[in-house]
Every structure is written in C-alpha cells, then in structure tokens.
Design a protein around this motif. Structure first.
Motif, PDB file in Angstrom:
ATOM      1  N   PHE A 114       0.836  -1.201   0.000  1.00 52.79           N
ATOM      2  CA  PHE A 114       0.000   0.000   0.000  1.00 52.79           C
ATOM      3  C   PHE A 114       0.876   1.258   0.000  1.00 52.79           C
ATOM      4  CE2 PHE A 114      -2.156   3.416   2.316  1.00 52.79           C
ATOM      5  CZ  PHE A 114      -3.334   3.526   1.597  1.00 52.79           C
ATOM      6  N   LEU A 115       1.916   1.246   0.821  1.00 54.72           N
ATOM      7  CA  LEU A 115       2.807   2.420   0.887  1.00 54.72           C
ATOM      8  C   LEU A 115       3.553   2.611  -0.436  1.00 54.72           C
ATOM      9  CD1 LEU A 115       4.144   1.962   4.532  1.00 54.72           C
ATOM     10  CD2 LEU A 115       2.375   3.547   3.740  1.00 54.72           C
ATOM     11  N   PHE A 116       4.000   1.519  -1.049  1.00 56.63           N
ATOM     12  CA  PHE A 116       4.633   1.608  -2.378  1.00 56.63           C
ATOM     13  C   PHE A 116       3.660   2.250  -3.370  1.00 56.63           C
ATOM     14  CE2 PHE A 116       7.634  -2.048  -1.365  1.00 56.63           C
ATOM     15  CZ  PHE A 116       8.780  -1.290  -1.515  1.00 56.63           C
ATOM     16  N   ALA A 117       2.428   1.735  -3.355  1.00 60.99           N
ATOM     17  CA  ALA A 117       1.431   2.208  -4.316  1.00 60.99           C
ATOM     18  C   ALA A 117       1.168   3.699  -4.131  1.00 60.99           C
ATOM     19  CB  ALA A 117       0.130   1.410  -4.159  1.00 60.99           C
ATOM     20  N   ARG A 118       1.023   4.133  -2.872  1.00 60.12           N
ATOM     21  CA  ARG A 118       0.737   5.545  -2.627  1.00 60.12           C
ATOM     22  C   ARG A 118       1.959   6.409  -2.911  1.00 60.12           C
ATOM     23  NH1 ARG A 118      -4.841   6.054  -2.332  1.00 60.12           N
ATOM     24  NH2 ARG A 118      -4.354   8.199  -1.801  1.00 60.12           N
ATOM     25  N   ALA A 119       3.146   5.876  -2.681  1.00 63.92           N
ATOM     26  CA  ALA A 119       4.359   6.634  -3.020  1.00 63.92           C
ATOM     27  C   ALA A 119       4.410   6.860  -4.532  1.00 63.92           C
ATOM     28  CB  ALA A 119       5.606   5.883  -2.543  1.00 63.92           C
ATOM     29  N   ALA A 120       4.096   5.823  -5.306  1.00 60.82           N
ATOM     30  CA  ALA A 120       4.109   5.953  -6.769  1.00 60.82           C
ATOM     31  C   ALA A 120       3.038   6.946  -7.213  1.00 60.82           C
ATOM     32  CB  ALA A 120       3.878   4.586  -7.419  1.00 60.82           C
ATOM     33  N   LYS A 121       1.886   6.913  -6.553  1.00 59.94           N
ATOM     34  CA  LYS A 121       0.789   7.830  -6.880  1.00 59.94           C
ATOM     35  C   LYS A 121       1.208   9.275  -6.581  1.00 59.94           C
ATOM     36  CE  LYS A 121      -4.258   7.700  -5.980  1.00 59.94           C
ATOM     37  NZ  LYS A 121      -4.444   9.069  -6.366  1.00 59.94           N
ATOM     38  N   LEU A 122       1.880   9.487  -5.469  1.00 56.60           N
ATOM     39  CA  LEU A 122       2.365  10.828  -5.137  1.00 56.60           C
ATOM     40  C   LEU A 122       3.412  11.286  -6.153  1.00 56.60           C
ATOM     41  CD1 LEU A 122       2.607  10.599  -1.253  1.00 56.60           C
ATOM     42  CD2 LEU A 122       1.341  12.340  -2.532  1.00 56.60           C
ATOM     43  N   ALA A 123       4.324  10.390  -6.523  1.00 55.07           N
ATOM     44  CA  ALA A 123       5.333  10.758  -7.517  1.00 55.07           C
ATOM     45  C   ALA A 123       4.636  11.197  -8.801  1.00 55.07           C
ATOM     46  CB  ALA A 123       6.283   9.589  -7.781  1.00 55.07           C
ATOM     47  N   ALA A 124       3.566  10.480  -9.157  1.00 53.98           N
ATOM     48  CA  ALA A 124       2.824  10.828 -10.370  1.00 53.98           C
ATOM     49  C   ALA A 124       2.153  12.192 -10.219  1.00 53.98           C
ATOM     50  CB  ALA A 124       1.784   9.753 -10.673  1.00 53.98           C
ATOM     51  N   GLU A 125       1.770  12.538  -8.989  1.00 57.20           N
ATOM     52  CA  GLU A 125       1.084  13.820  -8.764  1.00 57.20           C
ATOM     53  C   GLU A 125       2.011  15.026  -8.909  1.00 57.20           C
ATOM     54  OE1 GLU A 125      -1.069  13.437  -5.063  1.00 57.20           O
ATOM     55  OE2 GLU A 125      -2.325  11.843  -5.881  1.00 57.20           O
ATOM     56  N   THR A 126       3.307  14.792  -9.020  1.00 63.77           N
ATOM     57  CA  THR A 126       4.200  15.918  -9.320  1.00 63.77           C
ATOM     58  C   THR A 126       4.015  16.375 -10.768  1.00 63.77           C
ATOM     59  OG1 THR A 126       6.006  14.484 -10.057  1.00 63.77           O
ATOM     60  CG2 THR A 126       5.996  15.121  -7.728  1.00 63.77           C
ATOM     61  N   ASP A 127       3.331  15.538 -11.579  1.00 66.30           N
ATOM     62  CA  ASP A 127       3.079  15.896 -12.982  1.00 66.30           C
ATOM     63  C   ASP A 127       4.358  16.175 -13.750  1.00 66.30           C
ATOM     64  OD1 ASP A 127       0.433  15.755 -13.721  1.00 66.30           O
ATOM     65  OD2 ASP A 127      -0.092  17.562 -12.609  1.00 66.30           O
ATOM     66  N   HIS A 128       5.391  15.462 -13.413  1.00 64.28           N
ATOM     67  CA  HIS A 128       6.702  15.736 -14.003  1.00 64.28           C
ATOM     68  C   HIS A 128       7.280  14.408 -14.488  1.00 64.28           C
ATOM     69  CE1 HIS A 128      10.881  17.080 -14.236  1.00 64.28           C
ATOM     70  NE2 HIS A 128      10.434  18.324 -14.192  1.00 64.28           N
ATOM     71  N   LEU A 129       7.241  14.209 -15.793  1.00 66.28           N
ATOM     72  CA  LEU A 129       7.590  12.909 -16.365  1.00 66.28           C
ATOM     73  C   LEU A 129       8.999  12.438 -15.990  1.00 66.28           C
ATOM     74  CD1 LEU A 129       6.254  10.741 -18.211  1.00 66.28           C
ATOM     75  CD2 LEU A 129       7.323  11.878 -20.139  1.00 66.28           C
ATOM     76  N   PRO A 130      10.043  13.275 -16.170  1.00 67.95           N
ATOM     77  CA  PRO A 130      11.392  12.788 -15.816  1.00 67.95           C
ATOM     78  C   PRO A 130      11.499  12.425 -14.336  1.00 67.95           C
ATOM     79  CG  PRO A 130      11.538  14.783 -17.140  1.00 67.95           C
ATOM     80  CD  PRO A 130      10.100  14.624 -16.771  1.00 67.95           C
ATOM     81  N   LEU A 131      10.792  13.173 -13.481  1.00 66.17           N
ATOM     82  CA  LEU A 131      10.818  12.843 -12.050  1.00 66.17           C
ATOM     83  C   LEU A 131      10.191  11.472 -11.808  1.00 66.17           C
ATOM     84  CD1 LEU A 131       9.890  15.280  -9.162  1.00 66.17           C
ATOM     85  CD2 LEU A 131       9.349  12.856  -9.079  1.00 66.17           C
ATOM     86  N   MET A 132       9.073  11.198 -12.482  1.00 65.04           N
ATOM     87  CA  MET A 132       8.420   9.899 -12.295  1.00 65.04           C
ATOM     88  C   MET A 132       9.310   8.759 -12.785  1.00 65.04           C
ATOM     89  SD  MET A 132       4.599  10.904 -13.448  1.00 65.04           S
ATOM     90  CE  MET A 132       3.896   9.259 -13.329  1.00 65.04           C
ATOM     91  N   LYS A 133      10.015   8.996 -13.882  1.00 58.09           N
ATOM     92  CA  LYS A 133      10.919   7.958 -14.390  1.00 58.09           C
ATOM     93  C   LYS A 133      12.059   7.725 -13.398  1.00 58.09           C
ATOM     94  CE  LYS A 133      11.508   7.505 -18.871  1.00 58.09           C
ATOM     95  NZ  LYS A 133      11.683   7.726 -20.328  1.00 58.09           N
ATOM     96  N   LEU A 134      12.594   8.825 -12.894  1.00 60.41           N
ATOM     97  CA  LEU A 134      13.672   8.727 -11.914  1.00 60.41           C
ATOM     98  C   LEU A 134      13.185   7.979 -10.674  1.00 60.41           C
ATOM     99  CD1 LEU A 134      16.507   9.575 -10.970  1.00 60.41           C
ATOM    100  CD2 LEU A 134      15.534  11.773 -10.258  1.00 60.41           C
ATOM    101  N   PHE A 135      11.974   8.284 -10.260  1.00 60.37           N
ATOM    102  CA  PHE A 135      11.398   7.641  -9.074  1.00 60.37           C
ATOM    103  C   PHE A 135      11.282   6.129  -9.278  1.00 60.37           C
ATOM    104  CE2 PHE A 135       8.070   6.430  -6.103  1.00 60.37           C
ATOM    105  CZ  PHE A 135       8.376   7.166  -4.977  1.00 60.37           C
ATOM    106  N   SER A 136      10.744   5.715 -10.427  1.00 63.18           N
ATOM    107  CA  SER A 136      10.575   4.272 -10.641  1.00 63.18           C
ATOM    108  C   SER A 136      11.923   3.581 -10.848  1.00 63.18           C
ATOM    109  CB  SER A 136       9.597   3.982 -11.787  1.00 63.18           C
ATOM    110  OG  SER A 136      10.046   4.558 -12.974  1.00 63.18           O
ATOM    111  N   ASP A 137      12.873   4.281 -11.477  1.00 63.33           N
ATOM    112  CA  ASP A 137      14.230   3.717 -11.583  1.00 63.33           C
ATOM    113  C   ASP A 137      14.820   3.474 -10.199  1.00 63.33           C
ATOM    114  OD1 ASP A 137      14.261   3.748 -14.306  1.00 63.33           O
ATOM    115  OD2 ASP A 137      15.542   5.513 -14.522  1.00 63.33           O
TER     116      ASP A 137
END
Lengths: 321, 321
Positions: A114-137
């Motif tokens: 659940f915490l992983f899922a919400r962390a990924a959702k928050l990363a997505a809420e930055t609306d910043h594609l390179p940041l989301m890629k960096l986060f998942s990497d």
C-alpha cells in the motif's frame, strides 16, 4: 550540531509533508490508518524530505511539488522499512515495535505494498515525467539491491560489494531526492548535477555512519545490539578495514564459511573491531563524502537554505543514532 | 470459441511482450531470473496484454508503447499474484507450484516488490504522463482492495461489497489496460471512454466467471478444490444469489458467525449452491457485462482487431479455466 539547525527553514513544510503522508490513508480501513500513524510517529528525522525541501526552496522550485516529492520519498522509504523488518524478522526499530511485531505477515506485506502504491501515486502527482521515471528507476535500484543482498553469500568481505550495497540501500534515494528537487527547479543541468552529487555523497556518508554506529553507537539509542550486522553475516566498512589489516585473524577467516553464525566468536570479533580503531577509520571515509558534498554548495549564492544544507551534511557525521 | 481466435492478430506482439518481461530480470541475480522464468512459463493466456494490444492496434497506437504497456500490465498482475499466494499460503496455482511453495517468504516478498518496481519502470518508459498516473492510481486501487478484503469480516454476504471487491481485484486492471491503450492512440475522448468501459465490462465478467468456476469448474483444470473461496470465508456471487433465495438456510446463517470454518457444513453448502442453479444465474450476469462490452465495439470500423476483441469478450464467458 543538532537537528534544529537544519530543520529551521522548513519546519512548517515538514508538517505539510507529514499531513500529505497521513492523507494517503484517509480513505483506507481504520486499521491501516492506525498502522500508518504508528509508522509516522515512530520518528525518524525526515532527513530525506528535508533534503528535498532545502534544495528545492533554495532553487525556487514550485512549493507544492516539493511537498509532494517529500511525501513520496518518505513513503517509499517507509515502505522499504516495513518489508525489510518483515524479511529480517525484526521486532524493534529505534526501540519502537515494528509493524511486523504487531501484525500478521500478510497484513505487513500488504501495508508495505500500500505504501509503495501511494508513493508511486504521489510521484505521479508531481506531474513531471522525468521525475516519475527517476522515481521508478530508484525503486527498482533499491529492490534489486535488497534481492542481491539476499542472494549474496553471507560473510562476504568485499569492499566493492559493500559500496554497491549501500548505494542501493541508502544513497540512491538521497541522490534521487536532491536530483528531483533540482529537476523541478528553474535551474540548469549543471546545478541539477551538483545537487544530485550532493545527495549521493551525503547518502553514502549516512549509511557508512549507520554501519559505524553498529559498532560504536549507544546501544539503547540505536535500538539493536551492537554488531548486529555481523551477527547477520553482513560485513560492513569497519569490518572490511579490520579484515584488510588483520588478514590472518581466525574469526575473519571463518566468516565466508559461515563463522558469523557463531555468536561467541562474533562477540569477540566485534570487541576486536571496536578496539582496532577501524570504526574511526570508516568514519573518516564518511567525512570525506561530506567534504565532497560541501564543495558542491560552494558555487551557490549564500542563503538560509544553503546554510541549512551545510548543517544537514555535517549533522550526518555528528549524529549519535 | 478458443484462445486462438482472439490471439491470431497479435501472436507476434505477445512474444515481444514476453521478451520485454523477461528482459526486466536481465541484470538481476540468476535465481531471480529463474523465478521470473517460472512465473512466466506457469502460463496464463496473457489476456491483459492481449486486450491492450488489440485495442491499441485497432486505434493505430504507436506499437512500441503498446508492447511496453502490455509488459507493464502483465508484470503488475504477476506481482499481485506472487504476494497473494504468499498471503493466502497457496502452494499451487493452475496446478503449478507457486513461488511461495518453492521459496522462502522473504524471497517471495522481495520478488513481488521487484516485479512491482519493474512494472512501474515500464509504465514510465511509455513516456506518457497520464498513462503513468493511471497506472499508479490502479496499483493503489488493487492494493487497497486487497487490504479491505483482509480487514473485512469473513463470511460477509453483501452484494455491494462483492462488486467493489471484484472491481479492485480484477476489473480495474482490465479497465486501465483498455483505457491506456486508447489514451496513447490518435483518437478522441469518446473512443477512449468506450474502450475504458469495454475493459471494465469484460473485467467484471472475467472475475464473476472465475467465481462461478469455483463452483462449477473442472477441479483439475482450475487447480484448486471446488468452493475454495467459501472455505476461506469469501462469499462470491453464486453464494450471494443462493443466500438471497434461501435466507433461512442454516449454513448461510452460520457464515457471518464463522460457519465457513466448518469444512463439513461448507461442503454441504457448496453442493447445495451447485444444485441450486445460482452459478448459472451468476453466469447470466457475467454475460450481461459481455453484452454491454460488445455494444462498445459497434460504432468502430470493422477490422481484424475488432473481430478479435469480440472473440475475446465471448471467450471470457465460454472459458473452462
């Protein structure tokens, strides 16, 4: 040096980050809300969100993105702790019962998910594609590091393996946080790279200091027995230095063959390492990382955040837990 | 109706999706590669990537994004199965040993985490911000559903709860896949919405059929004992219909008080549900979802992919496992 000196410019922001983290469980079951509350109140200094907020505020990043980033990073960190404690069977962290000690393993697995899922959702809420890629990497680097550690033979004395391990476990998330805060700021590539390296260096230092405190720390404050890594077959920097200086030590020689399972011998080895000055030598290496981090701040305009980042870096090698 | 009729337009694409999934473990430890290989070879019809590929190819989406999406969705699905089997303590899935049966719980937790991480990384590689947001939202829905199921009292007979549960567990990922394939295609909002609903409807049908097969299926093909949900305290649609028609049945009345733990009584209840025609009634409800899905295809230009989507929808209510 104490936490106050680097927290002062962002005390209010950290509260926003914590509110944002708590809000992730708003629509979840009350038991899960209670679990998240337990995890958040168990402390930690929010070093990672602090790093992101100080870097971003210094570089004039949009405030909302920094709060979101801080909450994402801290939730990801919390998720890895929840699964780690389950995997290690740890019942205490910083003297507080782990989720694992109070909940069934299935509930603990799912809470981590659940915490992983919400962390990924928050990363997505930055609306910043390179940041989301960096986060998942970074998430992939962290989990891959944990798997490698699980599959690597215990008792291995290998400096290269050690550096890779602490990068994956700790430095990668510090690096990502500082870099991401730079990426969402109106600054050039060079400044982002400086911030990335600042995060990398203090992250490496942070984990080395953790490993040193496992030998020299205040057992009550650290919340686990001294030398606990060694008793789990993990040889960290003080032990590696000791092995390099004492290659014929019988306890060292026994490690790769499973000698770490002999608690009596390991207690002796921990005492020998403590007496050898190798923990201090490792601390010097952490300080070198901090020195490199500080040079990254030199070219920046003086401001309250820059001072706080300097204090944060120094705090990492001064802390006692 | 068999799988061939809906797979034929995308046989080669599915191979690319599987290659892409395997490649996620290329740099990982050999044991992890072996685990992924085991998971991939354990089968499944790749219904989710098939759905994404058919929708996207029909709507002229960029091919590479569809392969990436397919691999992301199937890895996410696989990750949830790995943690589910651990949580349930299942040793077999489709007659094949689960990871859980072969590996230690810690290795299983981390393997699931690794698959989550790589699924998120693949979603990010689509370079499509709304898709990544949708992906992380869906992950949160799935995990939240699992937590709710864990915290909800067993033996609960509640239709609304059932629909929410199967949406979170199954339909959300079908919905997301079809919607995402539409989102990366050069089509308008209305078509994307049609595809989302197509995915939603076949996803709801898919889980209802799964639950029907738990009562009426070929036990060897399904790979677990008949009525296994009920024996775990989960009342699914056939049982809900039966309870609505037989409110005074003693076994039904016993359920919320823990009656599901009495294996002898549950065997009798399973037999009664099987004899009652309630499984067939539930199957009719699945067929209504499929009918609604098919109306979503009507306005589209005839093509091989549209035919295949029709066959896929029909296959879902015709399948035996």
């Amino acid at each position: 040096m104490n936490a106050v000196t680097f927290l002062s410019p962002i005390t209010e922001d950290i509260k926003l980050v914590e509110d944002r983290m708590r809000a992730q469980a708003d629509e979840a079951h009350p038991d899960l809300r209670a679990a998240l509350e337990h995890l958040l109140s168990a402390g930690g200094k929010r070093v990672r969100p602090t790093l992101g907020l100080l870097v971003g505020n210094m570089l004039n990043a949009p405030h909302e993105k920094l709060v979101t980033l801080g909450a994402a990073v801290e939730l990801l960190h919390t998720a890895t702790l929840v699964h780690d404690d389950l995997i290690d069977g740890s019942l205490l962290r910083r003297g507080t019962p782990t989720l694992n000690a109070r909940w069934s393993p299935p509930a603990t697995v799912l809470t981590g998910d659940f915490l992983f899922a919400r962390a990924a959702k928050l990363a997505a809420e930055t609306d910043h594609l390179p940041l989301m890629k960096l986060f998942s990497d970074t998430l992939a680097v962290i989990v891959n590091g944990e798997l490698t550690q699980m599959f690597t033979s215990r008792g291995l004395i290998n400096r290269e393996n050690y550096y890779k391990r602490i990068y994956a476990k700790t430095a990668s998330l510090f690096e990502m946080t500082a870099r991401a805060a730079g990426m969402v700021s109106p600054v050039g590539e060079e400044t982002v790279e400086s911030m990335r390296d600042f995060g990398y260096q203090i992250g490496m230092a942070f984990q080395i200091v953790d490993d040193v405190l496992d030998f020299s720390g205040d057992q009550n404050a650290v919340g686990k027995p001294l030398g606990s890594d060694l008793l789990n077959g993990l040889v960290t920097l003080p032990g590696i230095y000791y092995a390099e200086s004492n290659p014929a030590d019988a306890d060292i020689l026994s490690l790769p063959q499973g000698g770490w399972t002999n608690a009596e011998n390991m207690t002796r080895l921990v005492e020998n390492i403590r007496a050898s000055g190798c923990a201090q030598k490792a601390m010097l290496e952490a300080e070198q990382h901090i020195d490199r981090a500080l040079t990254r701040l030199e070219s920046l305009e003086p401001c309250a955040e820059r001072d706080a980042l300097e204090n944060l870096a120094k705090y990492i090698v001064d802390r006692k837990i």
